[in-house]
Design an enzyme around this catalytic site. Structure first.
Site, PDB file in Angstrom:
ATOM      1  N   TRP A 145      -1.070  -0.063   8.809  1.00 20.78           N
ATOM      2  CA  TRP A 145      -1.236   1.343   9.944  1.00 20.78           C
ATOM      3  C   TRP A 145      -1.656   1.525  10.314  1.00 20.78           C
ATOM      4  O   TRP A 145      -1.735   2.713  10.824  1.00 20.78           O
ATOM      5  CB  TRP A 145       0.575   1.524  10.131  1.00 20.78           C
ATOM      6  CG  TRP A 145       1.371   1.862   8.866  1.00 20.78           C
ATOM      7  CD1 TRP A 145       1.939   1.135   7.540  1.00 20.78           C
ATOM      8  CD2 TRP A 145       0.537   3.290   8.086  1.00 20.78           C
ATOM      9  NE1 TRP A 145       1.980   1.894   6.472  1.00 20.78           N
ATOM     10  CE2 TRP A 145       1.324   3.602   6.719  1.00 20.78           C
ATOM     11  CE3 TRP A 145       0.122   4.416   7.966  1.00 20.78           C
ATOM     12  CZ2 TRP A 145       1.066   4.263   5.945  1.00 20.78           C
ATOM     13  CZ3 TRP A 145      -0.225   5.330   7.050  1.00 20.78           C
ATOM     14  CH2 TRP A 145       0.639   5.062   6.261  1.00 20.78           C
ATOM     15  N   LYS A 153       8.053  10.806   0.457  1.00 15.59           N
ATOM     16  CA  LYS A 153       7.382   9.929  -1.035  1.00 15.59           C
ATOM     17  C   LYS A 153       6.370  11.236  -0.980  1.00 15.59           C
ATOM     18  O   LYS A 153       5.708  11.327  -1.662  1.00 15.59           O
ATOM     19  CB  LYS A 153       6.749   8.718  -0.276  1.00 15.59           C
ATOM     20  CG  LYS A 153       6.006   7.791  -1.428  1.00 15.59           C
ATOM     21  CD  LYS A 153       5.726   7.167  -1.284  1.00 15.59           C
ATOM     22  CE  LYS A 153       4.430   5.821  -1.646  1.00 15.59           C
ATOM     23  NZ  LYS A 153       3.834   5.063  -1.710  1.00 15.59           N
ATOM     24  N   LYS A 198       0.369 -10.784  12.296  1.00 19.18           N
ATOM     25  CA  LYS A 198       1.540  -9.588  12.552  1.00 19.18           C
ATOM     26  C   LYS A 198       1.386  -8.138  12.576  1.00 19.18           C
ATOM     27  O   LYS A 198       0.640  -7.545  11.426  1.00 19.18           O
ATOM     28  CB  LYS A 198       2.294 -10.162  11.484  1.00 19.18           C
ATOM     29  CG  LYS A 198       4.053  -9.100  11.472  1.00 19.18           C
ATOM     30  CD  LYS A 198       4.920  -8.875  10.466  1.00 19.18           C
ATOM     31  CE  LYS A 198       4.658  -7.730   9.308  1.00 19.18           C
ATOM     32  NZ  LYS A 198       4.802  -6.252   9.807  1.00 19.18           N
ATOM     33  N   CYS A 256      -7.152   3.638   2.217  1.00 14.17           N
ATOM     34  CA  CYS A 256      -7.196   3.198   1.380  1.00 14.17           C
ATOM     35  C   CYS A 256      -7.937   3.414   0.618  1.00 14.17           C
ATOM     36  O   CYS A 256      -8.490   3.678  -0.920  1.00 14.17           O
ATOM     37  CB  CYS A 256      -7.603   1.709   1.342  1.00 14.17           C
ATOM     38  SG  CYS A 256      -8.620   1.166   2.145  1.00 14.17           S
ATOM     39  N   SER A 309      -0.228  -2.487   0.772  1.00 13.32           N
ATOM     40  CA  SER A 309      -0.109  -2.097  -0.464  1.00 13.32           C
ATOM     41  C   SER A 309      -0.088  -3.606  -1.760  1.00 13.32           C
ATOM     42  O   SER A 309       0.197  -4.765  -1.502  1.00 13.32           O
ATOM     43  CB  SER A 309       1.545  -1.498  -0.664  1.00 13.32           C
ATOM     44  OG  SER A 309       1.866  -2.398  -0.394  1.00 13.32           O
ATOM     45  N   TYR A 368       4.357 -16.071  -2.167  1.00 11.78           N
ATOM     46  CA  TYR A 368       4.719 -16.563  -1.253  1.00 11.78           C
ATOM     47  C   TYR A 368       3.864 -18.084  -1.327  1.00 11.78           C
ATOM     48  O   TYR A 368       4.226 -19.074  -1.162  1.00 11.78           O
ATOM     49  CB  TYR A 368       4.993 -15.967  -0.209  1.00 11.78           C
ATOM     50  CG  TYR A 368       5.253 -15.083   0.333  1.00 11.78           C
ATOM     51  CD1 TYR A 368       6.525 -14.638  -0.589  1.00 11.78           C
ATOM     52  CD2 TYR A 368       4.652 -13.980   0.763  1.00 11.78           C
ATOM     53  CE1 TYR A 368       7.518 -13.402  -0.118  1.00 11.78           C
ATOM     54  CE2 TYR A 368       5.583 -12.902   1.361  1.00 11.78           C
ATOM     55  CZ  TYR A 368       6.597 -12.241   0.526  1.00 11.78           C
ATOM     56  OH  TYR A 368       7.643 -11.697   1.114  1.00 11.78           O
ATOM     57  N   GLU A 428      -0.991   5.727  -6.377  1.00 15.25           N
ATOM     58  CA  GLU A 428      -1.436   6.102  -4.320  1.00 15.25           C
ATOM     59  C   GLU A 428      -0.988   7.040  -4.004  1.00 15.25           C
ATOM     60  O   GLU A 428       0.066   6.822  -3.938  1.00 15.25           O
ATOM     61  CB  GLU A 428      -1.316   4.460  -3.997  1.00 15.25           C
ATOM     62  CG  GLU A 428      -3.013   4.707  -2.357  1.00 15.25           C
ATOM     63  CD  GLU A 428      -2.582   3.337  -2.162  1.00 15.25           C
ATOM     64  OE1 GLU A 428      -1.905   2.758  -1.876  1.00 15.25           O
ATOM     65  OE2 GLU A 428      -4.061   3.189  -1.331  1.00 15.25           O
ATOM     66  N   GLU A 457      -6.910  -7.153   0.363  1.00 13.25           N
ATOM     67  CA  GLU A 457      -6.726  -5.731   0.194  1.00 13.25           C
ATOM     68  C   GLU A 457      -6.069  -5.442   0.381  1.00 13.25           C
ATOM     69  O   GLU A 457      -5.516  -4.570   1.336  1.00 13.25           O
ATOM     70  CB  GLU A 457      -7.883  -6.037   1.640  1.00 13.25           C
ATOM     71  CG  GLU A 457      -8.795  -6.216   2.535  1.00 13.25           C
ATOM     72  CD  GLU A 457     -10.656  -6.491   1.085  1.00 13.25           C
ATOM     73  OE1 GLU A 457     -10.360  -6.062  -0.609  1.00 13.25           O
ATOM     74  OE2 GLU A 457     -10.942  -7.271   1.080  1.00 13.25           O
ATOM     75  N   CYS A 458      -6.072  -4.493  -1.060  1.00 13.57           N
ATOM     76  CA  CYS A 458      -5.154  -3.588  -1.614  1.00 13.57           C
ATOM     77  C   CYS A 458      -5.057  -2.379  -1.281  1.00 13.57           C
ATOM     78  O   CYS A 458      -6.310  -1.634  -0.618  1.00 13.57           O
ATOM     79  CB  CYS A 458      -4.254  -4.067  -2.213  1.00 13.57           C
ATOM     80  SG  CYS A 458      -3.368  -5.826  -2.556  1.00 13.57           S
TER      81      CYS A 458
HETATM   82  P1  NAD Z   1       2.579  -1.965   3.236  1.00 10.51           P
HETATM   83  O1  NAD Z   1       2.006  -3.439   2.372  1.00 10.51           O
HETATM   84  O2  NAD Z   1       4.031  -1.250   2.717  1.00 10.51           O
HETATM   85  O3  NAD Z   1       2.441  -3.051   4.572  1.00 10.51           O
HETATM   86  C1  NAD Z   1       1.405  -4.157   5.345  1.00 10.51           C
HETATM   87  C2  NAD Z   1       2.041  -5.086   6.059  1.00 10.51           C
HETATM   88  O4  NAD Z   1       3.128  -6.332   5.265  1.00 10.51           O
HETATM   89  C3  NAD Z   1       2.540  -4.414   7.377  1.00 10.51           C
HETATM   90  O5  NAD Z   1       2.106  -5.180   8.180  1.00 10.51           O
HETATM   91  C4  NAD Z   1       4.372  -5.221   6.988  1.00 10.51           C
HETATM   92  O6  NAD Z   1       5.034  -5.368   7.200  1.00 10.51           O
HETATM   93  C5  NAD Z   1       4.436  -6.408   5.844  1.00 10.51           C
HETATM   94  N1  NAD Z   1       5.336  -6.227   4.952  1.00 10.51           N
HETATM   95  C6  NAD Z   1       5.998  -5.169   4.231  1.00 10.51           C
HETATM   96  N2  NAD Z   1       6.546  -5.858   3.602  1.00 10.51           N
HETATM   97  C7  NAD Z   1       6.516  -7.239   3.253  1.00 10.51           C
HETATM   98  C8  NAD Z   1       6.787  -8.665   2.396  1.00 10.51           C
HETATM   99  N3  NAD Z   1       8.244  -8.233   2.316  1.00 10.51           N
HETATM  100  N4  NAD Z   1       6.653  -9.967   2.790  1.00 10.51           N
HETATM  101  C9  NAD Z   1       5.703  -9.813   3.371  1.00 10.51           C
HETATM  102  N5  NAD Z   1       5.071  -9.209   4.129  1.00 10.51           N
HETATM  103  C10 NAD Z   1       5.507  -7.546   4.152  1.00 10.51           C
HETATM  104  O7  NAD Z   1       1.748  -1.054   3.664  1.00 10.51           O
HETATM  105  P2  NAD Z   1       0.914  -0.186   4.404  1.00 10.51           P
HETATM  106  O8  NAD Z   1       2.166   0.912   3.525  1.00 10.51           O
HETATM  107  O9  NAD Z   1       1.117  -0.687   5.726  1.00 10.51           O
HETATM  108  O10 NAD Z   1      -0.302  -0.218   4.266  1.00 10.51           O
HETATM  109  C11 NAD Z   1      -0.746   0.402   3.788  1.00 10.51           C
HETATM  110  C12 NAD Z   1      -1.322   0.398   2.194  1.00 10.51           C
HETATM  111  O11 NAD Z   1      -2.440   0.209   2.308  1.00 10.51           O
HETATM  112  C13 NAD Z   1      -1.880   1.452   1.611  1.00 10.51           C
HETATM  113  O12 NAD Z   1      -1.826   0.691  -0.416  1.00 10.51           O
HETATM  114  C14 NAD Z   1      -3.364   1.239   1.383  1.00 10.51           C
HETATM  115  O13 NAD Z   1      -4.665   1.337   0.437  1.00 10.51           O
HETATM  116  C15 NAD Z   1      -3.247  -0.537   1.841  1.00 10.51           C
HETATM  117  N6  NAD Z   1      -4.918  -1.006   2.977  1.00 10.51           N
HETATM  118  C16 NAD Z   1      -5.874  -1.461   2.203  1.00 10.51           C
HETATM  119  C17 NAD Z   1      -7.534  -1.436   2.599  1.00 10.51           C
HETATM  120  C18 NAD Z   1      -7.935  -2.018   2.103  1.00 10.51           C
HETATM  121  O14 NAD Z   1      -9.274  -2.282   2.742  1.00 10.51           O
HETATM  122  N7  NAD Z   1      -8.543  -2.412   1.155  1.00 10.51           N
HETATM  123  C19 NAD Z   1      -6.829  -1.038   4.147  1.00 10.51           C
HETATM  124  C20 NAD Z   1      -6.074  -0.464   4.755  1.00 10.51           C
HETATM  125  C21 NAD Z   1      -5.034   0.192   4.048  1.00 10.51           C
END
Ligand code: NAD
Length: 500
Positions: A168, A353, A192, A303, A246, A256, A402, A268-269
């Site tokens: 998001w 948080k 998604k 990130c 994340s 999965y 983080e 990309e986390c």
């Molecule tokens: P998140 O991992 O909670 O969610 C990311 C996506 O995964 C969302 O679409 C969410 O609905 C989906 N998701 C959540 N739980 C799931 C599950 N059990 N199974 C499958 N899909 C699931 O992350 P967030 O809170 O939306 O974003 C923040 C994170 O994203 C931070 O850790 C940040 O560092 C990372 N991020 C990384 C980059 C990069 O380029 N490395 C860029 C932007 C954000």
């Protein structure tokens, strides 16, 4: 941009917004199969914005079947790259023509400052789509150096059906980072968006169709992670998942894939990026500007946020003084106000948080140098002050995890070796910056830091020509942006021919 960055014009534009709230599958907007919807909320006010179709496994299945049929038909996958380019450039043009609306949608749903959405997110989104569209018809395959009896072609082919699961924090931009190279390479996509920010992705789906993308090539299934996201990860008809989010959820996608069809997974986390200021930094005001930008831009919900300032003890007090003064000028407030530099946290649990981390910093003995409190509660949103902790050790929770909020930890050091050791003492490895006047030190330290992008005497993620992704638990198996992103959405095929 179709409105001026000025309060009245912005309010008028918001009042005129129309929302796409249905899923987009096989070229058509439709309700979820279950008929369910969920509420998307404005995190700056706590008030609902719209009800969105709540896609789950059934919707993902429809979208994957449509994507597969489109892929097999060749309507996109076998089209000439130059023709794909024309359609994608039209798409980029439409995104640009609607950039004002898209910027507002991201601002409203994510609590991001409108000035950033208008000046950074949307121009970057358009540029990304254009860059990959343009790259698509400039890539040559190879012929292997065999003897004269054989001809071996090494070809790049699209992977097939690509699932994209995005976060998001940069809603429109993250769509472009995945969609641009995946579509340019000829794949079909099921995307998604994060449940907090579906609106810009759904708007972009309509624009892609208007640009002439064939039905089924780009599908958007809004919904929650454990349902819609997991269904994409486990679907046997999905050939690859490109995930940004994340590290915790990234791990789930590896599971999965292992438990289904071994689909390719690109992750990309998260990050805990160091900003290393050596004993001989360039102009300290310039360093302060970059440090503040790196730590607090996008509310620290970034990130590559430089959340650990690792600074030589001889310059620490001077730099901290400048950073504190500068950060104090970063106005926290209504994301729709063009003067706002720091908007709201994405949602209440996330605010809690972040406040929890601030409490942990205090409990662990770090010294609060700025901020530290929730503010603007009467607005109904989730705002937190720009916060700086001094006297942090790298063992403290605020230096290890983080936070994804506007919280900077200042960690002093005495020697270069110590600085590098602290910078690398993390499970993450996404980005880093370093500041020194000495060219040799710059090269040495840049090579010693284990991170995907190291910026020298600035804070930067590079540009579209540079790959972006992480070492260690910040990423897995791929990169966004640049020609490397393009390649990761292709399979290598060898065609071996007997000539004599
Ligand atoms: P998140 O991992 O909670 O969610 C990311 C996506 O995964 C969302 O679409 C969410 O609905 C989906 N998701 C959540 N739980 C799931 C599950 N059990 N199974 C499958 N899909 C699931 O992350 P967030 O809170 O939306 O974003 C923040 C994170 O994203 C931070 O850790 C940040 O560092 C990372 N991020 C990384 C980059 C990069 O380029 N490395 C860029 C932007 C954000």
């Amino acid at each position: 941009m179709n409105f001026k960055l000025e309060s009245t014009a912005i309010q008028t534009a918001v009042a005129g917004l129309k929302f796409r709230t249905q899923a987009f599958i096989n070229g058509t907007f439709a309700d979820a199969v279950s008929g369910k919807t969920f509420v998307t909320e404005n995190p700056a006010t706590g008030r609902p914005i719209a009800r969105i179709a709540e896609g789950d496994a059934a919707d993902v299945d429809c979208a994957v079947k449509a994507a597969r049929a489109a892929f097999e038909s060749g309507s996109w996958s076998r089209r000439k790259p130059a023709e794909r380019k024309q359609t994608l450039l039209r798409f980029a043009e439409l995104v640009e023509a609607n950039a004002g609306e898209l910027a507002l949608l991201d601002c409203l749903e994510a609590g991001k400052p409108i000035a950033d959405c208008v000046n950074i997110d949307l121009p970057d989104t358009v540029a990304c789509l254009r860059w990959h569209a343009e790259a698509g018809d400039k890539l040559y395959d190879r012929v292997s150096p065999t003897g004269p009896e054989n001809l071996a072609l090494i070809l790049r082919e699209p992977v097939g059906v690509v699932g994209c699961v995005v976060p998001w924090n940069f809603p429109a931009q993250m769509v472009a980072w995945k969609l641009g190279p995946a579509l340019a390479a000829g794949n079909s996509v099921v995307l998604k968006p994060a449940e907090q920010t579906s609106l810009s992705a759904l708007c972009m789906a309509g624009l892609a169709a208007e640009a002439g993308l064939p039905a089924g090539v780009f599908n958007v299934v809004p919904g929650f992670g454990p349902t819609a996201g997991q269904a994409i990860g486990r679907h046997p008809g999905v050939d690859m998942v490109a995930f940004t989010g994340s590290t915790e959820v990234g791990r789930l996608f590896l599971r999965y894939a292992a438990e289904s069809n071994l689909k390719r997974i690109i992750l990309e986390c998260g990050g805990k990026s160091p900003q290393v200021v050596l004993a001989d930094p360039p102009d300290l005001d310039l360093v302060a500007q970059n440090v503040v930008n790196s730590a607090f831009w996008n509310m620290g919900e970034n990130c590559s946020c430089g959340s650990r300032l690792i600074v030589h003890q001889s310059v620490k007090d001077d730099l901290l003084d400048r950073i504190t003064k500068l950060a104090g000028t970063w106005t926290v407030g209504d994301p729709l106000d063009p003067a706002t530099r720091v908007g709201s946290m994405i949602e209440k649990p996330h605010l809690e948080k972040v406040l929890g981390y601030i409490a942990a910093g205090k409990a662990d003995g770090a010294k609060l140098a700025l901020g530290g409190r929730q503010i603007l509660e009467t607005a109904g949103g989730y705002f937190v002050e720009v916060t700086i902790f001094d006297e942090v050790t790298n063992a403290m929770k605020i230096a290890r995890e983080e936070i994804f909020g506007p919280v900077l930890s200042v960690i002093p050091f005495a020697t270069e070796a110590e600085a590098v050791a602290i910078a690398n003492d993390t499970n993450y490895g996404l980005a880093a910056s370093l500041y020194t006047r000495d060219l040799n030190t710059a090269h040495r330290v840049a090579r010693a830091i284990r991170a995907g992008t190291v910026s020298v005497n600035c804070y930067s993620e590079g540009d579209l020509t540079t790959p972006f992704g992480g070492f260690k638990e910040s990423g897995f198996a791929g990169r966004d942006k640049s020609i490397w992103a393009h390649e990761q959405y292709t399979e290598l095929k060898t065609i071996w021919m007997q000539l004599a």
